[in-house]
Design a protein around this motif. Structure first.
Motif, PDB file in Angstrom:
ATOM      1  N   HIS A 118       0.851  -1.181   0.000  1.00  0.00           N
ATOM      2  CA  HIS A 118       0.000   0.000   0.000  1.00  0.00           C
ATOM      3  C   HIS A 118       0.895   1.241   0.000  1.00  0.00           C
ATOM      4  CE1 HIS A 118      -3.434   2.496   2.064  1.00  0.00           C
ATOM      5  NE2 HIS A 118      -3.166   2.898   0.833  1.00  0.00           N
ATOM      6  N   GLY A 119       1.100   1.794  -1.194  1.00  0.00           N
ATOM      7  CA  GLY A 119       1.906   2.994  -1.313  1.00  0.00           C
ATOM      8  C   GLY A 119       3.335   2.774  -0.833  1.00  0.00           C
ATOM      9  N   GLY A 120       3.912   1.552  -1.057  1.00  0.00           N
ATOM     10  CA  GLY A 120       5.267   1.239  -0.613  1.00  0.00           C
ATOM     11  C   GLY A 120       5.339   0.725   0.799  1.00  0.00           C
ATOM     12  N   LEU A 121       4.245   0.722   1.535  1.00  0.00           N
ATOM     13  CA  LEU A 121       4.228   0.219   2.904  1.00  0.00           C
ATOM     14  C   LEU A 121       3.539  -1.141   2.955  1.00  0.00           C
ATOM     15  CD1 LEU A 121       3.219   3.491   4.801  1.00  0.00           C
ATOM     16  CD2 LEU A 121       5.526   2.559   4.446  1.00  0.00           C
ATOM     17  N   PRO A 122       3.893  -1.977   3.906  1.00  0.00           N
ATOM     18  CA  PRO A 122       3.280  -3.306   3.976  1.00  0.00           C
ATOM     19  C   PRO A 122       1.938  -3.260   4.686  1.00  0.00           C
ATOM     20  CG  PRO A 122       4.930  -3.102   5.686  1.00  0.00           C
ATOM     21  CD  PRO A 122       4.977  -1.815   4.899  1.00  0.00           C
ATOM     22  N   LYS A 123       1.022  -4.074   4.210  1.00  0.00           N
ATOM     23  CA  LYS A 123      -0.249  -4.332   4.864  1.00  0.00           C
ATOM     24  C   LYS A 123      -0.425  -5.844   4.925  1.00  0.00           C
ATOM     25  CE  LYS A 123      -1.985  -0.226   5.727  1.00  0.00           C
ATOM     26  NZ  LYS A 123      -2.341   0.201   7.107  1.00  0.00           N
ATOM     27  N   ILE A 124      -0.834  -6.328   6.090  1.00  0.00           N
ATOM     28  CA  ILE A 124      -0.898  -7.764   6.324  1.00  0.00           C
ATOM     29  C   ILE A 124      -2.340  -8.161   6.620  1.00  0.00           C
ATOM     30  CG2 ILE A 124       0.041  -9.703   7.641  1.00  0.00           C
ATOM     31  CD1 ILE A 124       2.121  -8.146   6.053  1.00  0.00           C
ATOM     32  N   LEU A 125      -2.797  -9.220   5.941  1.00  0.00           N
ATOM     33  CA  LEU A 125      -4.104  -9.818   6.186  1.00  0.00           C
ATOM     34  C   LEU A 125      -3.880 -11.066   7.036  1.00  0.00           C
ATOM     35  CD1 LEU A 125      -5.660  -9.516   2.616  1.00  0.00           C
ATOM     36  CD2 LEU A 125      -6.112  -8.070   4.592  1.00  0.00           C
ATOM     37  N   THR A 126      -4.385 -11.079   8.247  1.00  0.00           N
ATOM     38  CA  THR A 126      -4.167 -12.207   9.153  1.00  0.00           C
ATOM     39  C   THR A 126      -5.374 -13.120   9.277  1.00  0.00           C
ATOM     40  OG1 THR A 126      -4.878 -10.850  11.037  1.00  0.00           O
ATOM     41  CG2 THR A 126      -2.515 -10.886  10.511  1.00  0.00           C
ATOM     42  N   ARG A 127      -6.575 -12.628   8.887  1.00  0.00           N
ATOM     43  CA  ARG A 127      -7.773 -13.444   9.010  1.00  0.00           C
ATOM     44  C   ARG A 127      -8.019 -14.202   7.705  1.00  0.00           C
ATOM     45  NH1 ARG A 127      -9.191  -8.515  11.184  1.00  0.00           N
ATOM     46  NH2 ARG A 127     -10.243  -7.940   9.252  1.00  0.00           N
ATOM     47  N   PRO A 128      -8.277 -15.512   7.787  1.00  0.00           N
ATOM     48  CA  PRO A 128      -8.562 -16.272   6.565  1.00  0.00           C
ATOM     49  C   PRO A 128      -9.851 -15.770   5.907  1.00  0.00           C
ATOM     50  CG  PRO A 128      -8.063 -17.736   8.406  1.00  0.00           C
ATOM     51  CD  PRO A 128      -8.265 -16.366   8.981  1.00  0.00           C
ATOM     52  N   GLY A 129      -9.901 -15.845   4.592  1.00  0.00           N
ATOM     53  CA  GLY A 129     -11.080 -15.428   3.848  1.00  0.00           C
ATOM     54  C   GLY A 129     -10.724 -15.051   2.432  1.00  0.00           C
ATOM     55  N   ARG A 130     -11.740 -14.452   1.716  1.00  0.00           N
ATOM     56  CA  ARG A 130     -11.542 -14.004   0.341  1.00  0.00           C
ATOM     57  C   ARG A 130     -11.583 -12.469   0.328  1.00  0.00           C
ATOM     58  NH1 ARG A 130     -15.041 -18.536  -0.462  1.00  0.00           N
ATOM     59  NH2 ARG A 130     -14.025 -20.180  -1.693  1.00  0.00           N
ATOM     60  N   TYR A 131     -10.638 -11.896  -0.377  1.00  0.00           N
ATOM     61  CA  TYR A 131     -10.492 -10.438  -0.415  1.00  0.00           C
ATOM     62  C   TYR A 131     -10.413  -9.990  -1.869  1.00  0.00           C
ATOM     63  CZ  TYR A 131      -9.318 -10.969   4.523  1.00  0.00           C
ATOM     64  OH  TYR A 131      -9.346 -11.274   5.857  1.00  0.00           O
ATOM     65  N   PRO A 132     -10.900  -8.765  -2.153  1.00  0.00           N
ATOM     66  CA  PRO A 132     -10.849  -8.272  -3.534  1.00  0.00           C
ATOM     67  C   PRO A 132      -9.404  -8.031  -3.968  1.00  0.00           C
ATOM     68  CG  PRO A 132     -11.550  -6.547  -2.044  1.00  0.00           C
ATOM     69  CD  PRO A 132     -11.523  -7.804  -1.238  1.00  0.00           C
ATOM     70  N   GLY A 133      -9.168  -8.218  -5.250  1.00  0.00           N
ATOM     71  CA  GLY A 133      -7.829  -8.022  -5.777  1.00  0.00           C
ATOM     72  C   GLY A 133      -7.394  -6.567  -5.730  1.00  0.00           C
ATOM     73  N   PHE A 134      -8.285  -5.604  -5.883  1.00  0.00           N
ATOM     74  CA  PHE A 134      -7.946  -4.188  -5.742  1.00  0.00           C
ATOM     75  C   PHE A 134      -9.163  -3.493  -5.134  1.00  0.00           C
ATOM     76  CE2 PHE A 134      -9.789  -4.868  -9.905  1.00  0.00           C
ATOM     77  CZ  PHE A 134     -10.736  -3.879 -10.010  1.00  0.00           C
ATOM     78  N   PRO A 135      -8.969  -2.452  -4.390  1.00  0.00           N
ATOM     79  CA  PRO A 135     -10.100  -1.777  -3.737  1.00  0.00           C
ATOM     80  C   PRO A 135     -10.859  -0.901  -4.734  1.00  0.00           C
ATOM     81  CG  PRO A 135      -8.072  -0.668  -3.195  1.00  0.00           C
ATOM     82  CD  PRO A 135      -7.681  -1.862  -4.018  1.00  0.00           C
ATOM     83  N   LEU A 136     -12.072  -0.484  -4.318  1.00  0.00           N
ATOM     84  CA  LEU A 136     -12.862   0.388  -5.174  1.00  0.00           C
ATOM     85  C   LEU A 136     -12.307   1.803  -5.185  1.00  0.00           C
ATOM     86  CD1 LEU A 136     -16.436  -0.884  -4.162  1.00  0.00           C
ATOM     87  CD2 LEU A 136     -15.008  -1.587  -6.110  1.00  0.00           C
ATOM     88  N   ARG A 137     -11.551   2.176  -4.130  1.00  0.00           N
ATOM     89  CA  ARG A 137     -10.933   3.491  -4.119  1.00  0.00           C
ATOM     90  C   ARG A 137      -9.438   3.335  -3.876  1.00  0.00           C
ATOM     91  NH1 ARG A 137     -11.060   5.884   1.415  1.00  0.00           N
ATOM     92  NH2 ARG A 137     -11.487   4.176   2.880  1.00  0.00           N
ATOM     93  N   ASN A 138      -8.684   4.223  -4.363  1.00  0.00           N
ATOM     94  CA  ASN A 138      -7.221   4.199  -4.270  1.00  0.00           C
ATOM     95  C   ASN A 138      -6.638   2.890  -4.809  1.00  0.00           C
ATOM     96  OD1 ASN A 138      -7.342   6.715  -3.025  1.00  0.00           O
ATOM     97  ND2 ASN A 138      -7.328   5.843  -0.945  1.00  0.00           N
ATOM     98  N   TRP A 139      -7.225   2.363  -5.883  1.00  0.00           N
ATOM     99  CA  TRP A 139      -6.740   1.074  -6.404  1.00  0.00           C
ATOM    100  C   TRP A 139      -5.343   1.197  -7.009  1.00  0.00           C
ATOM    101  CZ3 TRP A 139      -5.547   1.071 -11.535  1.00  0.00           C
ATOM    102  CH2 TRP A 139      -6.073   2.109 -12.308  1.00  0.00           C
ATOM    103  N   TRP A 140      -4.990   2.461  -7.453  1.00  0.00           N
ATOM    104  CA  TRP A 140      -3.660   2.623  -8.051  1.00  0.00           C
ATOM    105  C   TRP A 140      -2.537   2.565  -7.013  1.00  0.00           C
ATOM    106  CZ3 TRP A 140      -7.495   6.239  -7.549  1.00  0.00           C
ATOM    107  CH2 TRP A 140      -7.248   7.281  -6.651  1.00  0.00           C
ATOM    108  N   ALA A 141      -2.867   2.714  -5.719  1.00  0.00           N
ATOM    109  CA  ALA A 141      -1.846   2.731  -4.677  1.00  0.00           C
ATOM    110  C   ALA A 141      -1.693   1.388  -3.978  1.00  0.00           C
ATOM    111  CB  ALA A 141      -2.168   3.796  -3.643  1.00  0.00           C
ATOM    112  N   ARG A 142      -2.479   0.409  -4.341  1.00  0.00           N
ATOM    113  CA  ARG A 142      -2.426  -0.887  -3.650  1.00  0.00           C
ATOM    114  C   ARG A 142      -2.156  -2.004  -4.662  1.00  0.00           C
ATOM    115  NH1 ARG A 142      -7.291  -0.697   0.879  1.00  0.00           N
ATOM    116  NH2 ARG A 142      -6.764   1.349   1.733  1.00  0.00           N
TER     117      ARG A 142
END
Length: 567
Positions: A118-142
């Protein structure tokens, strides 16, 4: 720094324990006891006892955003602590707050972590599940960067470093200040704001790749692994530097570390060194060693050069003494002294004595009939004593020394070899004659023995045949006797049966009172008699005139036959 292994399976050997019992001479026992007593109080000046092997572990220092992984909490708890520290310091958090969807999107399976840049910084998903490949907003930064396992030994993502190793592993890590520390049987989670935490290697401590062998005996002394770090210099060219050294030292072995002029003994076990001022001097075995080695040419008393092949058996007791004297192996310390002592011994021996004396050793003693045998025995004793004294100065116990072979050189040796060869040939010829005579005597004795055996065999065969004839005759006589007895018994039984039949019949006939029956019986008997003797037979009564007439007729016929036969 040199640190011992913290594993519960660490097999550390106490090098300063009591020495094994050795069969030494009485005059050397006191000296060996002194050696062992001094060994317990060693080291002395210039030798340190685990002083420079202790150092502060950089992993234990207070660091920002650095959380050790506890044995119960795990990686996710450590990530949550770092996320809280980042948020409390006014920085962006580490854990993503995205919620999972039911759509078929990016999946984070149980036991894994989802990674998002996310904008050069790490973001970690710790909960199992399904997540979208890119967000609806700020998709260019993630950007979705995949998943990593929670049990992976090392995870490095956008400044976030996760390290966790098992009991047999060790992680070599470089912190943002290029300080090297080693993590064993634990782990940590760190987020570097300035610089990076670099995992240089994950080391298997019990299976190090490089074996260290004794250059003389070829025995395996241990194994090592050098960990290198690549750095860039002013020219921009990358170079590698050794930043850590791992050692695996088997039981009954040890290592010597050096820092400047100071030495330290490192016992058996698993160790690592990260201090650049400490180097490995060498590895040594504390067990027994044996070796055969040739010597340089030595001159006898009559100036005949001879080359010896000797046998050495020793045990290193104090490696620190050996290295303090500047030797890398016990063999190097014993070689020069052995050469010097053997030179003194051979210089007192003649070529003839060397030829006769095939080997020199404690098991090769003369019977005392040779005048020079006592002198040779004294030389052997002095050689062993001097070698023991010299070896003890280097922390070595010499257990055996023997000369097992020699080779003479030079023209004098060649001439004497010819003379010796002739004498040996004469001895061999004489021995051959004696052997031939002995063989002939043995052949005659063998032939006599064969004749004796043949005679004994013939006698035995004749006795066997005679016994067979006698046994056969006895058997035939016995068979005839048995047959005669059986026949006589049969006749007797037959006669008895016939007599009994006659008696019964006569008794039956006597009991017949009817005259007609008696007449009929008489007639039947007459018919049977005529049938038996013929119808032309004349029956004459044995009593009365008829008998007399028959006798007269017989006498007349005999007289007539006699008169006809006269000439």
């Amino acid at each position: 720094m040199a640190h011992d292994s913290v594993s519960i399976a660490d097999n550390t050997t106490v090098v300063g324990g009591p020495a094994s019992a050795t069969n030494r001479k009485d005059l050397m026992r006191d000296r060996i006891d002194e050696l062992q007593d001094s060994y317990s109080t060693y080291p002395k000046k210039g030798v340190l006892g685990h002083e420079f092997s202790r150092n502060t572990d950089y992993a234990m220092e207070e660091r920002p955003f650095f959380v050790p992984i506890g044995r119960k909490d795990g990686v996710i708890t450590a990530l949550e602590k770092i996320d809280a520290q980042l948020r409390n310091s006014g920085r962006n958090g580490l854990l993503s707050r995205k919620a999972s969807f039911k759509l078929n999107l990016r999946e984070v399976a149980p036991g894994t972590l989802g990674l998002i840049k996310h904008g050069g910084l790490p973001k970690i998903l710790t909960r199992p599940g399904r997540y979208p490949g890119f967000p609806l907003r700020n998709w260019w930064a993630r950007e979705w960067c995949g998943t990593k396992g929670l049990s992976d030994s090392a995870i490095d993502f956008q400044g976030l470093t996760v390290v966790q190793v098992s009991q047999n592993q060790a992680a070599v890590v470089s912190d943002p200040q290029n300080h090297i520390f080693v993590v064993k049987n634990s782990g940590f989670v760190a987020y570097a704001i300035d610089g990076t935490y670099d995992v240089l290697a994950i080391v298997d401590q019990t299976h190090l790749p490089n074996e260290i062998k004794d250059p003389v005996t070829g025995a395996t002394l241990g194994s090592k692994s050098e960990i290198r770090m690549r750095s860039h210099v002013d020219s921009g060219k990358a170079q590698e530097y050794v930043v850590a050294l791992f050692l695996n030292i088997p039981a009954s072995n040890c290592a010597i570390l050096q820092r400047g002029d100071d030495l330290e003994l490192l016992p058996a076990g698993q160790h690592y060194i990260t201090n650049p001022n400490v180097t490995l001097r060498g590895l040594f075995t504390l067990g027994e060693n044996q070796l055969e080695m040739p010597t340089k040419d030595i001159f006898t008393r009559d100036q005949v050069p001879v080359g010896l092949r000797i046998y050495l058996k020793w045990q290193l007791m104090e490696p620190l003494k050996l290295t303090t004297h500047g030797y890398n192996t016990p063999y190097d310390a014993l070689r020069d002294k052995t050469q010097s002592i053997l030179t003194q011994i051979v210089a007192h021996l003649d070529y003839s004595s060397m030829v006769k004396q095939r080997s020199l050793g404690p098991d090769n003693l003369e019977d005392g009939s040779d005048p020079s045998s006592a002198f040779l025995d004294a030389l052997r004793t002095r050689a062993m004593d001097e070698m023991h004294e010299a070896a003890l100065e280097y922390g070595i116990i010499l257990k055996d020394l023997a000369v097992i072979d020699r080779q003479f050189k030079g023209e004098i040796a060649s001439t004497m070899d010819k003379l010796t060869t002739r004498a040996l040939q004469a001895q061999v010829e004489a021995a051959n004659v004696d052997r031939e005579n002995s063989n002939k005597v043995k052949q005659e004795e063998g032939a006599l023995a064969v004749a004796r055996i043949k005679a004994q065999t013939s006698n035995a065969q004749a006795d066997s045949e005679a016994y067979g004839v006698i046994a056969a005759a006895k058997a035939q006589a016995e068979r005839t006797k048995i047959a005669a007895l059986a026949e006589a018994e049969a006749i007797r039984l037959t006669a008895e049966a016939e007599a009994g039949a006659i008696r019964i019949k006569a008794s039956a006939d006597a009991q017949v009172t009817d005259q007609f029956a008696r007449g009929m019986e008489m007639r039947r008997m007459e018919v049977a008699r005529v049938k038996a003797f013929g119808d032309k037979t004349v029956f004459v009564s044995a009593d009365g005139p008829g008998m007399q007439m028959g006798n007269a007729m017989a006498v007349g016929m005999a007289a007539g036959m006699g008169s006809d036969g006269r000439p």
